[in-house]
Design a protein around this motif. Structure first.
Motif, PDB file in Angstrom:
ATOM      1  N   LYS A 695     -40.356 -40.168  46.681  1.00 41.89           N
ATOM      2  CA  LYS A 695     -41.520 -39.487  46.120  1.00 41.89           C
ATOM      3  C   LYS A 695     -42.546 -40.484  45.599  1.00 41.89           C
ATOM      4  O   LYS A 695     -43.762 -40.329  45.789  1.00 41.89           O
ATOM      5  CB  LYS A 695     -41.076 -38.550  45.009  1.00 41.89           C
ATOM      6  CG  LYS A 695     -40.401 -37.279  45.498  1.00 41.89           C
ATOM      7  CD  LYS A 695     -40.154 -36.334  44.335  1.00 41.89           C
ATOM      8  CE  LYS A 695     -39.567 -35.006  44.840  1.00 41.89           C
ATOM      9  NZ  LYS A 695     -39.347 -34.049  43.733  1.00 41.89           N
ATOM     10  N   HIS A 696     -42.043 -41.519  44.923  1.00 40.31           N
ATOM     11  CA  HIS A 696     -42.934 -42.554  44.413  1.00 40.31           C
ATOM     12  C   HIS A 696     -43.677 -43.244  45.556  1.00 40.31           C
ATOM     13  O   HIS A 696     -44.885 -43.532  45.446  1.00 40.31           O
ATOM     14  CB  HIS A 696     -42.102 -43.567  43.612  1.00 40.31           C
ATOM     15  CG  HIS A 696     -42.942 -44.533  42.831  1.00 40.31           C
ATOM     16  ND1 HIS A 696     -42.442 -45.725  42.342  1.00 40.31           N
ATOM     17  CD2 HIS A 696     -44.254 -44.514  42.457  1.00 40.31           C
ATOM     18  CE1 HIS A 696     -43.403 -46.373  41.710  1.00 40.31           C
ATOM     19  NE2 HIS A 696     -44.507 -45.655  41.765  1.00 40.31           N
ATOM     20  N   ALA A 697     -42.976 -43.486  46.670  1.00 39.53           N
ATOM     21  CA  ALA A 697     -43.605 -44.130  47.820  1.00 39.53           C
ATOM     22  C   ALA A 697     -44.696 -43.249  48.424  1.00 39.53           C
ATOM     23  O   ALA A 697     -45.769 -43.733  48.798  1.00 39.53           O
ATOM     24  CB  ALA A 697     -42.545 -44.452  48.870  1.00 39.53           C
ATOM     25  N   VAL A 698     -44.442 -41.926  48.499  1.00 41.98           N
ATOM     26  CA  VAL A 698     -45.446 -41.018  49.046  1.00 41.98           C
ATOM     27  C   VAL A 698     -46.687 -40.982  48.157  1.00 41.98           C
ATOM     28  O   VAL A 698     -47.825 -41.001  48.651  1.00 41.98           O
ATOM     29  CB  VAL A 698     -44.834 -39.615  49.218  1.00 41.98           C
ATOM     30  CG1 VAL A 698     -45.907 -38.616  49.631  1.00 41.98           C
ATOM     31  CG2 VAL A 698     -43.717 -39.638  50.257  1.00 41.98           C
ATOM     32  N   ASP A 699     -46.476 -40.972  46.852  1.00 36.61           N
ATOM     33  CA  ASP A 699     -47.617 -40.971  45.928  1.00 36.61           C
ATOM     34  C   ASP A 699     -48.458 -42.227  46.086  1.00 36.61           C
ATOM     35  O   ASP A 699     -49.704 -42.164  46.081  1.00 36.61           O
ATOM     36  CB  ASP A 699     -47.113 -40.843  44.487  1.00 36.61           C
ATOM     37  CG  ASP A 699     -46.450 -39.495  44.221  1.00 36.61           C
ATOM     38  OD1 ASP A 699     -46.743 -38.549  44.988  1.00 36.61           O
ATOM     39  OD2 ASP A 699     -45.632 -39.391  43.287  1.00 36.61           O
ATOM     40  N   ARG A 700     -47.805 -43.381  46.215  1.00 31.42           N
ATOM     41  CA  ARG A 700     -48.559 -44.626  46.375  1.00 31.42           C
ATOM     42  C   ARG A 700     -49.290 -44.649  47.721  1.00 31.42           C
ATOM     43  O   ARG A 700     -50.406 -45.156  47.819  1.00 31.42           O
ATOM     44  CB  ARG A 700     -47.619 -45.818  46.277  1.00 31.42           C
ATOM     45  CG  ARG A 700     -47.181 -46.126  44.843  1.00 31.42           C
ATOM     46  CD  ARG A 700     -46.406 -47.437  44.785  1.00 31.42           C
ATOM     47  NE  ARG A 700     -46.101 -47.825  43.417  1.00 31.42           N
ATOM     48  CZ  ARG A 700     -46.907 -48.534  42.625  1.00 31.42           C
ATOM     49  NH1 ARG A 700     -48.091 -48.885  43.097  1.00 31.42           N
ATOM     50  NH2 ARG A 700     -46.552 -48.863  41.408  1.00 31.42           N
ATOM     51  N   ALA A 701     -48.658 -44.095  48.770  1.00 30.78           N
ATOM     52  CA  ALA A 701     -49.285 -44.097  50.089  1.00 30.78           C
ATOM     53  C   ALA A 701     -50.522 -43.208  50.135  1.00 30.78           C
ATOM     54  O   ALA A 701     -51.409 -43.422  50.962  1.00 30.78           O
ATOM     55  CB  ALA A 701     -48.283 -43.662  51.140  1.00 30.78           C
ATOM     56  N   ARG A 702     -50.588 -42.199  49.273  1.00 28.04           N
ATOM     57  CA  ARG A 702     -51.755 -41.313  49.252  1.00 28.04           C
ATOM     58  C   ARG A 702     -52.954 -41.944  48.547  1.00 28.04           C
ATOM     59  O   ARG A 702     -54.083 -41.488  48.709  1.00 28.04           O
ATOM     60  CB  ARG A 702     -51.380 -40.009  48.567  1.00 28.04           C
ATOM     61  CG  ARG A 702     -50.444 -39.136  49.406  1.00 28.04           C
ATOM     62  CD  ARG A 702     -49.958 -37.953  48.618  1.00 28.04           C
ATOM     63  NE  ARG A 702     -49.091 -37.092  49.450  1.00 28.04           N
ATOM     64  CZ  ARG A 702     -48.354 -36.098  48.975  1.00 28.04           C
ATOM     65  NH1 ARG A 702     -48.360 -35.839  47.658  1.00 28.04           N
ATOM     66  NH2 ARG A 702     -47.608 -35.387  49.800  1.00 28.04           N
TER      67      ARG A 702
END
Length: 910
Positions: A695-702
Motif C-alpha cells: 500500500k505504501h508503494a502504491v501511494d508513493r507511485a501515485r
C-alpha cells in the motif's frame, strides 16, 4: 475375400490350358506346313528349270527362237497352275524368247552390270518365286563355243498363291479343331462345377447359419470323395459347437453372477481410491506450498545475513574481523546450499531441472571448486590435490555450474568422512571424437570407507550411510541423489568402490564439447623460458603432480621432499607446507632465510586456514604466500613479476563512483531486507526511495515518478503482484519497469510472475553482480516496449542493436564480472591492428583481410558485442564466397564505425 469365385477359377483353369496349347500347336504346325509347301514348290521349280536350261542350249546356240519358244511354251502349259512366265536371255542380257507377255520383263532379267548366273538362283519377291539357271554350251554342237561356256540364262516366275491358299485352309482347319477343343473343355468344366460347386455352396450356407447361431443344422446326402469327408467334419464341428455353446452359456451365467459381486467390491474400492487420490494431491500441494514457503522464510533472513556480511567485507577490517565475517558468510552459504539441495531435489523429481550449454574455462572452473572446499579440508589437516589430463583443451562447452555442484558434493563428502590423509581429484580424457570429449572424474579419499550394507542404500533419498541418532556426520541425505540425477541428466554415468576403513573412490563420466575460442587470458609461457624452480613438497604424489603441471609452462623443475642444505642457484623456491603438520612461524622464516641464499624469490604455499601465518611471513620479508591447493596461474604471475604486496590491513573496497542518475523505489516488508536493498542501490544509483509494504508503494507511485521499482512479492495486506497492478494504473508510473524480488525459488515462479505483469525477476539472497546486470539491462533495454521515464532509459529503434550488450557479456562470462571486463579489454586492444589493416586495404593496398576478420570474429564471441559480431560474420562469409576488398568496402567502413563506438562506450563498463 478373393476377387474371383470358384466358378470363374474352375472355368479359367480348365479352358485356358486347352486354348493356349491349341493356339501354340496350331501356329507351330501351320508355320511348318507353309514352309514345307514353299519348299516343295521350290523343288518342283528346280526340277522344271534345270532340264529346260539344258534343252534350250541348242536353240540358243543356233539362234532358233521358234524351237526354244515351243519348248518353254509347252512346259508353261503343262505347269500353268504354278508357272506365271518363262523367259530365256542371251549372254548379252537380251531377251531371246518368252513363254508369254510379261509386263515387267526387267524383273526377270539380271540387273545391268551384274554377271550371268553360274548356278541355279532362287529368290522370293512378294507372292512370286523367281528361279534363274545358266545355259551352258555343250561341246560338239557348235565348234565356235568352248565346253561349259555360259551362253545365256533362263528365268522362271512361279506363283505362290496356291501355297497361301493351302495355308489358309490349314489355319481354318486348326481353328475348327481349337474351337471343338474349347467346347469340349467347357463341357468338362461344367460337369466339374456341378460336382464340386453345389456341395461347397451348400456347406457355405450351412456354415453361415451356424455363424448366426443355428447350431442344429446339418449337411445331408452323399458327396464325392474328400467333399464327403469335409461334410462329416463340418457336421461334427456343428455338434461340438452346440455342446460348447451350452457349456459356455452356463459359464456365462455363473461369471455374470460373480461379476456382479466383483463390481460391487470395485465400486467400493474406487470410492476409496478416489479419496486416497485426493489426499495424495492435497499432500503434493501441501508439499509444494511447504517448499515454497520454507524457501521464502529461510531465504528472507539469509538475504540480510549474507548481504550485510558482504557489505561489511567491503570496509576496512583487520585480518581476524575478515576471517570472522568470511566464516559467517560461509556458514550462511552452507545453509543456502542445503535449501538449494532440497529445491534441486524437488525439481529433479518433477523433471523440470534445465541444464545450460555454455562455453567455460575447464581448469578455472575446477580450481574454483578446490578453492571453495580447501578451508574445510585444511581445518581437518587434509591435503587436496587436483590433476587434469594435459590433453584436455582449456575451453569446453557444457554446464559449469552443475559440474561444480557434482564435484562439490563428492569432494565435500570425501572431506566429511576423512579424518587424516589426502583427497585426490583427477580428470582423464577417455576418448575424443571430433569435437566430442569424454571425460572421467575420479575422487579418491583415505577416509572411513563404506560397508557393503551401507553401499546398497547410498544413492537413496534422505538415506545416509550412518543414520543412527549418535552419528557423527550431518547432512540432508540428498547430496548423492542430486549428484547421481545431475550426472545422468548430463548424459554420464556415476559409480563408486569402497572398502571399510580403507577409503572410497567415486567416479563419474561426462561428455563435453571442445571450443577453440579464448575464454581467459592465456598464460605467457615464453616469459618463463630459462627460469628454474625448486619445489619443496613432503608428499610424493603431490610433488609429482605439481611438477607435471608446472613443467608444462617451460619451467625447469627440481623437486625435493625437504629443503636441502646446499643447492645450485634457482630463480624461485616454492615451499609447500603440509596442512596436517604446520611448522612454527620461526621455523618457516628460517627456511625462507636459508632459501634466499640460493634464490632471489621465495614463495610459500600455505593451507587456507593459516591466514595469520601468511601475514606474519609477509611482514617478515617473504616474497609471497599462496593458498593451497596451488593455483598454477597465480604462481606463474608471481614468477613473471606481476604480484603486488598486500597490506596487513586491506583498504576499504571502493564504492561505485559513477552512480546512475536515476530514481529507484525499493519495496519490502522485512526491515533487514529493505535496509540491505537500499544499501546496495545507494552504491549504484543517485536516488533511492523505500516503501515498507504494498500500500505504501502504491501511494508513493501515485505522487512520484520512478525509473525502476524493486518489488517484494510476499507482503501483508497487499502482495507485490497486486501492488504492481495498482501502480500500472497510475499515470506517472504506467510504464515503469517493476522487478520482482522474492525468496521463492520453485520451478515456474519466474514464469508466473512475468505472466502476472512483472518485467523481471530477482531471487533472494541478492547477488550484487546480478543486481548490476538488472540495472544495466533496464537502463539499456533491448526492445522498444518500455517507454523511457528518464533520459537514461533509452529505447532502441527497430532493427538496431547495442554496440555493447553488458548483460550478454556477463552471461557469456558465466556471471564473472572480472572475466567479462578482461574479455572486453582484450577486444578493444585488438582494434588497433584491425583498423590499420582495414584502412590500408581501403587505400588500395593488396591485403588479405580474411584472417584478421576471422580472428576478430572469434574475439567477439565472448565480449557482448552482437552488432560487431554480426558484421564480422557477414564479412567473413563474403570473403569465403570470393569477394575482394572493393566489393565489401561499405561493410568495412561500417566495421570501422562500430569499433569506434565500442571504444567510446567501453570505459563505462571497465
Amino acid at each position: 475375400m478373393t476377387k474371383y469365385g470358384l466358378r470363374a477359377r474352375v472355368i479359367t483353369l480348365t479352358i485356358a490350358p486347352t486354348l493356349i496349347i491349341g493356339i501354340l500347336l496350331s501356329a507351330y504346325f501351320i508355320k511348318n506346313r507353309y514352309q514345307e509347301l514353299e519348299q516343295q514348290l521350290s523343288v518342283a521349280g528346280q526340277a522344271i528349270i534345270e532340264p529346260l536350261a539344258i534343252a534350250s542350249e541348242i536353240g540358243l546356240s543356233n539362234e532358233s527362237r521358234e524351237n526354244v519358244r515351243r519348248l518353254i511354251g509347252h512346259t508353261h502349259r503343262q505347269h500353268s497352275q504354278y508357272i506365271r512366265s518363262i523367259a530365256v536371255f542371251s549372254d548379252q542380257n537380251d531377251l531371246f524368247v518368252t513363254s508369254n507377255y510379261h509386263r515387267n520383263l526387267d524383273l526377270m532379267a539380271i540387273p545391268d552390270g551384274d554377271s550371268l548366273p553360274d548356278r541355279l538362283e532362287i529368290s522370293r519377291l512378294q507372292d512370286t518365286l523367281l528361279l534363274r539357271a545358266p545355259i551352258r554350251a555343250i561341246g560338239g554342237f557348235n565348234n565356235n563355243l568352248t565346253q561349259d561356256q555360259t551362253i545365256g540364262y533362263i528365268t522362271m516366275e512361279m506363283d505362290l498363291s496356291t501355297v497361301k491358299l493351302k495355308q489358309y485352309q490349314e489355319i481354318i482347319s486348326a481353328a475348327v479343331v481349337l474351337i471343338l477343343g474349347v467346347i469340349l473343355s467347357g463341357f468338362f468344366a461344367y460337369r466339374l462345377l456341378l460336382d464340386v460347386e453345389t456341395p461347397i455352396t451348400q456347406m457355405i450356407n450351412m456354415i453361415d447359419r451356424i455363424r448366426r447361431g443355428h447350431l442344429d443344422v446339418r449337411i445331408e446326402g452323399k458327396l464325392l470323395g474328400e467333399l464327403d469327408t469335409l461334410k462329416n467334419g463340418i457336421n461334427a464341428m456343428a455338434i461340438s459347437l452346440s455342446e460348447y455353446h451350452l457349456e459356455m452359456q452356463q459359464s456365462i451365467d455363473q461369471a455374470t453372477s460373480d461379476l456382479r459381486e466383483t463390481l460391487e467390491q470395485l465400486e467400493i474400492q474406487n470410492v476409496e481410491l478416489d479419496i486416497a487420490k485426493k489426499n495424495a494431491q492435497e499432500a503434493a500441494r501441501v508439499k509444494s506450498e511447504f517448499l515454497a514457503n520454507m524457501s521464502h522464510e529461510l531465504r528472507t533472513p539469509l538475504n540480510g545475513v549474507i548481504g550485510f556480511t558482504r557489505q561489511m567485507l567491503k570496509t576496512q577490517l583487520s585480518s581476524s574481523q575478515q576471517d570472522y565475517l568470511q566464516t559467517i558468510e560461509k556458514s550462511a552459504n552452507n545453509l543456502l546450499t542445503i535449501i538449494n539441495d532440497i529445491l534441486d531435489f524437488s525439481k529433479l523429481e518433477a523433471g523440470k531441472l534445465l541444464l545450460e550449454n555454455i562455453p567455460f574455462d575447464f581448469e578455472d572452473s575446477l580450481e574454483e571448486v578446490m578453492r571453495l572446499l580447501a578451508p574445510m579440508a585444511h581445518e581437518k589437516g587434509l591435503e587436496l590435490d587436483l590433476r587434469i589430463d594435459p590433453r584436455i583443451p582449456a575451453g569446453v562447452i557444457g554446464d559449469p555450474l552443475r559440474i561444480q555442484q557434482v564435484l562439490t558434493n563428492l569432494i565435500g563428502n570425501a572431506t566429511k568422512f576423512t579424518e587424516r590423509g589426502h583427497i585426490r581429484i583427477s580428470v582423464e580424457l577417455k576418448q575424443q571424437r571430433d569435437e566430442q570429449l569424454e571425460l572421467q572424474f575420479v575422487i579418491r579419499d583415505s577416509g572411513i570407507g563404506i560397508s557393503e550394507r551401507q553401499q546398497a542404500q547410498l544413492f537413496q533419498a534422505f538415506r545416509q550411510a550412518d543414520a543412527s541418532i549418535s552419528r557423527r556426520y550431518g547432512g540432508t541425505g540428498l547430496g548423492l541423489v542430486i549428484t547421481q540425477n545431475l550426472v545422468n541428466q548430463m548424459g554420464g554415468d556415476i559409480g563408486f568402490s569402497s572398502r571399510l576403513h580403507q577409503g572410497s573412490t567415486f567416479w563419474f563420466t561426462l561428455s563435453l564439447l571442445k571450443t577453440d575460442l579464448p575464454l581467459v587470458q592465456p598464460v605467457d609461457s615464453e616469459a618463463l623460458a630459462g627460469q628454474s624452480l625448486l619445489l619443496v613438497e613432503s608428499d610424493i604424489e603431490s610433488r609429482q603432480l605439481m611438477s607435471e603441471r608446472l613443467s608444462q609452462f617451460g619451467l625447469s623443475i627440481r623437486s625435493v621432499d625437504t629443503l636441502p642444505e646446499q643447492s645450485e642457484p634457482v630463480s624461485c623456491v616454492l615451499i609447500c607446507v603440509d596442512a596436517s603438520d604446520v611448522p612454527s612461524p620461526d621455523t618457516l622464516i628460517a627456511q625462507a632465510t636459508h632459501a634466499e641464499s640460493f634464490s632471489d624469490k621465495v614463495i610459500f604455499c600455505l593451507p587456507t586456514t593459516e591466514l595469520a601465518l601468511s601475514e606474519h611471513l609477509l611482514s617478515s620479508g617473504v616474497n609471497s604466500c599462496l593458498a593451497k591447493p596451488l593455483s598454477v596461474r597465480k604462481l606463474v604471475e608471481l614468477l613473471q613479476g606481476e604480484q603486488q604486496a598486500p597490506d596487513v590491513l586491506p583498504p576499504a573496497v571502493e564504492t561505485h563512483t559513477n552512480k546512475l542518475p536515476m530514481t529507484v523505489m525499493a519495496v519490502d516488508d522485512n526491515p533487514a531486507n529493505l535496509k540491505l536493498i537500499t544499501a546496495l542501490l545507494k552504491e549504484r544509483v543517485t536516488h533511492v526511495v523505500t516503501a515498507h509494504d504494498g500500500k505504501h508503494a502504491v501511494d508513493r507511485a501515485r505522487s512520484q515518478r520512478f525509473d525502476l521499482i524493486l518489488m517484494d512479492i510476499q507482503m501483508p495486506e497487499m502482495d507485490g503482484v497486486t501492488a504492481c497492478k495498482e501502480i500500472r494504473k497510475s499515470p506517472l508510473n504506467h510504464q515503469t519497469p517493476v522487478i520482482a524480488v522474492t525468496a521463492h525459488a520453485m520451478t515456474g515462479e519466474r514464469e508466473r510472475l512475468l505472466d502476472e505483469g512483472m518485467d523481471d525477476y530477482l531471487t533472494k539472497p541478492i547477488e550484487e553482480h546480478i543486481l548490476e546486470q538488472v540495472l544495466h539491462h533496464w537502463t539499456h533495454p533491448h526492445t522498444g516496449d518500455i517507454q523511457p521515464s528518464s533520459p537514461l532509459i533509452k529505447t532502441n529503434n527497430v532493427g538496431s542493436s547495442l554496440s555493447i550488450d553488458w548483460s550478454l557479456a556477463m552471461k557469456q562470462a558465466s556471471g564473472k564480472e572480472a572475466l567479462a571486463k578482461e574479455m572486453l579489454q582484450m577486444l578493444v586492444r585488438s582494434f588497433d591492428e584491425v583498423e590499420e589493416k582495414v584502412n590500408n586495404a581501403l587505400d588500395g593496398d593488396n591485403i588479405e583481410l580474411w584472417p584478421i576478420i576471422h580472428k576478430l570474429h572469434g574475439s567477439c564471441a565472448y565480449s557482448g558485442v552482437p552488432k560487431l559480431k554480426g558484421l564480422c560474420y557477414e564479412l567473413e562469409t563474403q570473403f569465403k564466397q570470393g569477394d575482394d576488398n572493393d566489393d565489401v568496402e561499405p561493410e568495412l567502413c561500417e566495421l570501422l564505425d562500430e569499433m569506434n563506438n565500442i571504444r567510446e562506450q567501453s570505459p563505462h563498463y571497465l
